[in-house]
Design an enzyme around this catalytic site. Structure first.
Site, PDB file in Angstrom:
ATOM      1  N   GLU A 209     -51.370  81.891 -22.386  1.00  0.00           N
ATOM      2  CA  GLU A 209     -50.508  82.771 -23.192  1.00  0.00           C
ATOM      3  C   GLU A 209     -49.429  81.977 -23.924  1.00  0.00           C
ATOM      4  O   GLU A 209     -48.709  82.526 -24.751  1.00  0.00           O
ATOM      5  CB  GLU A 209     -49.891  83.858 -22.291  1.00  0.00           C
ATOM      6  CG  GLU A 209     -48.703  83.451 -21.418  1.00  0.00           C
ATOM      7  CD  GLU A 209     -49.056  82.608 -20.192  1.00  0.00           C
ATOM      8  OE1 GLU A 209     -50.223  82.177 -20.066  1.00  0.00           O
ATOM      9  OE2 GLU A 209     -48.155  82.358 -19.360  1.00  0.00           O
TER      10      GLU A 209
ATOM     11  N   CYS B 194     -51.596  79.479 -13.809  1.00  0.00           N
ATOM     12  CA  CYS B 194     -50.586  78.560 -13.255  1.00  0.00           C
ATOM     13  C   CYS B 194     -50.367  78.845 -11.773  1.00  0.00           C
ATOM     14  O   CYS B 194     -51.269  78.655 -10.974  1.00  0.00           O
ATOM     15  CB  CYS B 194     -49.299  78.637 -14.067  1.00  0.00           C
ATOM     16  SG  CYS B 194     -48.198  77.255 -13.727  1.00  0.00           S
TER      17      CYS B 194
ATOM     18  N   HIS C 127     -50.955  77.398 -19.212  1.00  0.00           N
ATOM     19  CA  HIS C 127     -50.595  78.761 -19.623  1.00  0.00           C
ATOM     20  C   HIS C 127     -51.333  79.124 -20.917  1.00  0.00           C
ATOM     21  O   HIS C 127     -50.874  78.746 -21.989  1.00  0.00           O
ATOM     22  CB  HIS C 127     -49.088  78.856 -19.870  1.00  0.00           C
ATOM     23  CG  HIS C 127     -48.280  78.838 -18.614  1.00  0.00           C
ATOM     24  ND1 HIS C 127     -48.018  79.974 -17.886  1.00  0.00           N
ATOM     25  CD2 HIS C 127     -47.706  77.816 -17.938  1.00  0.00           C
ATOM     26  CE1 HIS C 127     -47.305  79.669 -16.819  1.00  0.00           C
ATOM     27  NE2 HIS C 127     -47.100  78.360 -16.817  1.00  0.00           N
TER      28      HIS C 127
END
Lengths: 261, 203
Positions: free
Chosen positions: B186, B79, B184
């Protein structure tokens, strides 16, 4: 193409998940961490946690974690973040930039501001400058008064005498990134979303709008997604009390050819 | 060992949680000199470009990261972390980036019409070429995006995958050993974890 998100909202009161009705009745229904891992298994689009504890005292019962201190929401967030690989929005009791910092540091992706933003609008621009607009969600609780959505703060108790439209415009200009729009009148009532207000708000702002309040059945999601160009649909109680409601909702929304993940 | 760069602005805990979940050895890097102990780096990202870059410079990370990349070791920017890899950003003024990939970071609101800004939510990626970073991830997979600015690489070949949000958004970029994803991983459930696992396995 961007998908419409379907978001479970969990209310934390003193470290436990509660059911909420009209912002006043709260029934304990579960452990914060267990709920998070259940939603992770359901592959949900995002989770929103709102801490509605009046007195800052947390108790994560059943996990044998007894924590009682002012900042222990950070412990709760960090435990949730260990079992959640989806976006996590955390709100409730956020009053200054430090409150935001430690929530993000512990694993929150976005924070919601409500009373804190209304009392100190500068907090919105401070947060946007430091963490980026994308992580600043403004939570707007409203009641309909004389056909106008009026913003209420302090757990829905204080009438700000400001319309949702004008408040949202101010937030947008200060750098907010998203609007979490919650109907107090419909909280926990299961009588469907306030389509009229949601639609007017969506038209009035360029920010993504997450609509909440009133979902009683899975067709309430379909109805809202068909009628309003909404970014995300949120609900609380229905996901707790209806068996497999989240996966079933997703199947239904896709069957209706709506743009969900 | 993956080093996760802690420059104060990122939500590095989520990245760490994902790597821990995958049992990938990782360490949070608080001091720039610790970078040399790692064989790959992740530059996480939540925040605004200017303050983040200022922090990276002040803490001595910028130079160490450039040295690291010079040694042909892989780095993944996530990001804002991906945006920092570029030369310059127009987020609240004009700011110099790390300059590891040629190109600029621009505001979405100048180009995107009739869609909300920021670009928040799950969007499909459209693969432009194959990449070891996207191994076992199908074209069209959804990832979680949350940003108001986008990267415009000078070299179109640096774009591994796009996403469609009125304009084409560079969602995965790579230039030799420098990788970036605008979304993202994650926070993108199992496919995101696959991407992080792929990053660990890059040779």
């Amino acid at each position: 193409m961007i998908k419409i998100r379907l978001i479970p909202v969990l209310y934390i009161k003193n470290g436990l998940i509660v059911r909420s009705e009209n912002f006043s009745y709260h029934q304990n229904i579960g452990n914060v961490i267990n709920e998070a891992s259940r939603y992770n298994e359901w592959n949900v689009d995002e989770l929103i946690y709102i801490d509605i504890s009046r007195e800052k005292c947390y108790d994560l019962r059943r996990d044998d974690l007894y924590i009682k201190s002012h900042d222990s929401i950070e412990k709760i967030i960090s435990e949730i973040a260990k079992v959640c690989f989806m976006p996590l929005t955390i709100g409730g009791g956020v009053r200054n930039i430090n409150d935001i910092s430690y929530r993000i540091k512990n694993g929150a992706d976005k924070i919601t501001l409500n009373t804190g933003a209304f009392e100190h609008p500068k907090l919105i621009s401070q947060a946007a400058n430091k963490f980026g607009s994308q992580c600043v969600v403004i939570s707007v609780d409203y009641k309909i008064i004389d056909n106008q959505p009026i913003v209420f703060t302090n757990f829905g108790q204080k009438n700000t005498k400001t319309t949702a439209f004008s408040w949202i415009k101010i937030c947008e200009n200060l750098g907010a990134g998203e609007i979490f729009l919650n109907s107090i009148d419909r909280d926990g009532r299961a009588n469907g979303y306030d389509i009229d207000t949601i639609s007017r708000v969506v038209e009035s702002t360029k920010l993504p709008v997450v609509a909440c309040g009133g979902a009683g059945g899975l067709y309430d999601f379909v109805n809202l997604a068909k009628k309003v160009n909404i970014s995300a649909i949120a609900a609380g109680n229905i996901f707790h009390f209806t068996e497999l409601s989240y996966p079933r909702a997703k199947i239904l929304l896709k069957k209706e050819k709506l743009n969900f993940r | 060992m993956i080093g996760i760069v802690n420059y104060g602005a990122g939500n590095l805990q989520s990245v760490k949680n994902s790597l821990d979940f995958l049992s990938i050895p990782n360490i949070v890097i608080n001091k720039s000199e610790e970078i040399k102990n790692c064989d790959r780096l992740i530059l996480p990202g939540v925040g605004a470009f200017g303050p983040a870059m200022k922090k990276l410079n002040k803490l001595g990370f910028s130079q160490e990261i450039k040295n690291f990349v010079g040694q042909k070791k892989p780095i993944l920017g996530i990001c804002l972390g991906m945006q920092l890899l570029f030369e310059v950003s127009e987020e609240l003024g004009s700011h110099q980036g790390l300059g590891l990939i040629k190109g600029k970071v621009l505001p979405l609101n100048k180009k995107v019409k009739d869609l909300p800004i920021p670009h928040i939510g799950w969007n499909n990626i459209i693969m432009k070429k194959s990449s070891p970073l996207l191994k076992n991830i199908e074209d069209g997979s959804c990832f979680y995006f949350n940003h108001s600015f986008y990267c415009e690489p000078v070299d179109e070949l640096a774009v591994t995958a796009d996403a469609d949000y009125y304009i084409k958004i560079s969602s995965v970029v790579e230039k030799d050993n420098v990788y970036g994803c605008q979304f993202h991983p994650e926070k993108s459930q199992s496919r995101g974890l696959t991407l992080l696992d792929n990053f660990q396995k890059l040779i």
